[in-house]
Design an enzyme around this catalytic site. Sequence first.
Site, mmCIF file in Angstrom:
data_model
loop_
_atom_site.group_PDB
_atom_site.id
_atom_site.type_symbol
_atom_site.label_atom_id
_atom_site.label_comp_id
_atom_site.label_asym_id
_atom_site.label_seq_id
_atom_site.Cartn_x
_atom_site.Cartn_y
_atom_site.Cartn_z
ATOM 1 N N ASP A 294 0.853 -1.195 0.000
ATOM 2 C CA ASP A 294 0.000 0.000 0.000
ATOM 3 C C ASP A 294 0.893 1.251 0.000
ATOM 4 O O ASP A 294 0.834 2.074 0.900
ATOM 5 C CB ASP A 294 -0.903 -0.041 1.244
ATOM 6 N N LYS A 296 0.928 3.808 -1.982
ATOM 7 C CA LYS A 296 0.257 5.061 -2.363
ATOM 8 C C LYS A 296 1.222 6.015 -3.070
ATOM 9 O O LYS A 296 1.461 7.142 -2.622
ATOM 10 C CB LYS A 296 -0.380 5.755 -1.163
ATOM 11 N N ASP A 299 3.626 10.744 -6.768
ATOM 12 C CA ASP A 299 4.535 11.768 -7.271
ATOM 13 C C ASP A 299 4.480 11.811 -8.799
ATOM 14 O O ASP A 299 3.687 11.113 -9.424
ATOM 15 C CB ASP A 299 5.954 11.446 -6.779
HETATM 16 P P1 5BU Z 1 -7.868 -0.697 9.482
HETATM 17 O O1 5BU Z 1 -7.094 -1.122 10.677
HETATM 18 O O2 5BU Z 1 -8.943 -1.701 9.058
HETATM 19 O O3 5BU Z 1 -8.415 0.686 9.614
HETATM 20 O O4 5BU Z 1 -6.765 -0.651 8.308
HETATM 21 C C1 5BU Z 1 -7.036 -0.177 7.032
HETATM 22 C C2 5BU Z 1 -5.818 -0.208 6.158
HETATM 23 O O5 5BU Z 1 -6.198 0.226 4.861
HETATM 24 C C3 5BU Z 1 -4.687 0.701 6.588
HETATM 25 O O6 5BU Z 1 -3.479 0.071 6.193
HETATM 26 C C4 5BU Z 1 -4.872 1.948 5.787
HETATM 27 O O7 5BU Z 1 -3.635 2.573 5.505
HETATM 28 C C5 5BU Z 1 -5.476 1.403 4.513
HETATM 29 N N1 5BU Z 1 -6.397 2.306 3.812
HETATM 30 C C6 5BU Z 1 -7.515 2.844 4.403
HETATM 31 O O8 5BU Z 1 -7.782 2.616 5.593
HETATM 32 N N2 5BU Z 1 -8.338 3.650 3.679
HETATM 33 C C7 5BU Z 1 -8.090 3.947 2.381
HETATM 34 O O9 5BU Z 1 -8.865 4.656 1.746
HETATM 35 C C8 5BU Z 1 -6.940 3.359 1.787
HETATM 36 C C9 5BU Z 1 -6.135 2.552 2.515
HETATM 37 BR BR1 5BU Z 1 -6.571 3.707 0.024
#
Ligand code: 5BU
Length: 454
Positions: A294, A296, A299
């Site tokens: 992830d 992201k 750039d």
């Molecule tokens: P959580 O513990 O279920 O909240 O983790 C969610 C993961 O998904 C976490 O690694 C975030 O960085 C990732 N994420 C997110 O929460 N929302 C988004 O829109 C995106 C990634 Br893109």
Amino acid sequence: MEEKEQFFLEIYNLGIIKFGNFTLKSGINSPIYIDFRPIASRPDLLIKLSDLLLHEVPSYDFELICGVPYAALPIATTLSLRSKIPLIIKRKENKGYGTERMIEGIYKIGQNCLIIEDVITSGDSLLRTIIDLEKEGLIIKNIMSILDREQGGIENIKKRGYNIRTLFRIGEIFKIFQKKSFLKKKERQMIQFFLMKKNIKNIQNKRISYEEKKEKISHPIGKKLIDITLKKKTNLIVSADLIDTKKILKLVSLIGDRICGLKLHVDIINDFSYSFINYLKNISIEKNFLLLEDRKLCDVNPTNCLQLHYGIHKISSWADIVTAHVIAGSMSIQNLNIPYNMGLITISEMSSYGGLSDDNYIRKVLNISLNNPKVIGTVAQRKVDDRLLLFTPGIHFYEKKNNLGNRYIHPVQAFEKNESDFIIVGKAIFQSKNPKITAEEYRNAGWKAYENGL
Ligand code: 5BU
């Protein structure tokens, strides 16, 4: 009907229906685009329209009028002027300064508000307006739309208990056009195609299956993810947001059989090493799941490329899938020199509340995603085009939002409302007392929710 019919032909001459290939707000493609905004420049037609709408309103017990932004704003304003009932204005986005109010105007808790929508497709923008008005304590009994595209929006709103009426239906409009021999041959064909597709969808009223989706996805890693999902009967991706390799490996040993993907943030790992990544890669092959980084990327291109291939993590040497924002435009994710079997997931709309992506931005990201063969899917909080896989983070059985800005929905909501393809679950699993059992609960919920939509 004569008066309404006459009126529609008049506004049609303003060019409110366009033929071609359009991507709608939801990312769905359509051969027609309907836009009532030109009416704003014709006071005579605005008055006619608002009188027709007022005539159709089932009861007059409303004390406020509000238009769904932006197209319905001039129409709602005219209605207010004609009926002398006060207008309130719903903002599309928060200003981010000053009062930070979403609703402007004078109103009191408990007042009954009539909502005006221009075109109703899925009903999603209308629902957002309803939610914002209800948050302010207003009561929504009546909703009027000008045109129903007959794509399930009216039913969606009615299902939630609201009384909605529409002035015109797309089927009716096409009948009028046929009667008057209004359209060119090509336009007629486009409409027939639209109606046919609409009817098939309405009859089936079901989501697209993984098998059907696999046919539409051309990228090998997108196909592979679907194969894994079907084989293991899991659409669960676990987000291992842990800073210690031992903890990640322990988690994987518990949940590896239940997931189709493991998502990492490698840059949070304190003791990252290649032996860890090799070990993890081997487990992913043995247990049959994909590795998502992830990262992201966000750039300009040479930098995105360097971040993918170099540095300590050398992401492209092991990740099956990498996430990317496309804030820098379509070129930022072209020519990244990624291996043929590595895919990208774009981020159209994050799961957090107060996010900055608006409908326009989301539509542009979806367009970029559809036009880049390396993109297998996207993150969004809405239904997207069937040619993209939809990934939904922000999943939790019990939590709705936390005080860090994250918003959560239940897996059922992700599949039912957004027709998601994959749920991404983090702390709900890795922080639970028994990650193995909890992962199984999320796997089961995700799989059942998918099957129920078929
Ligand atoms: P959580 O513990 O279920 O909240 O983790 C969610 C993961 O998904 C976490 O690694 C975030 O960085 C990732 N994420 C997110 O929460 N929302 C988004 O829109 C995106 C990634 Br893109």
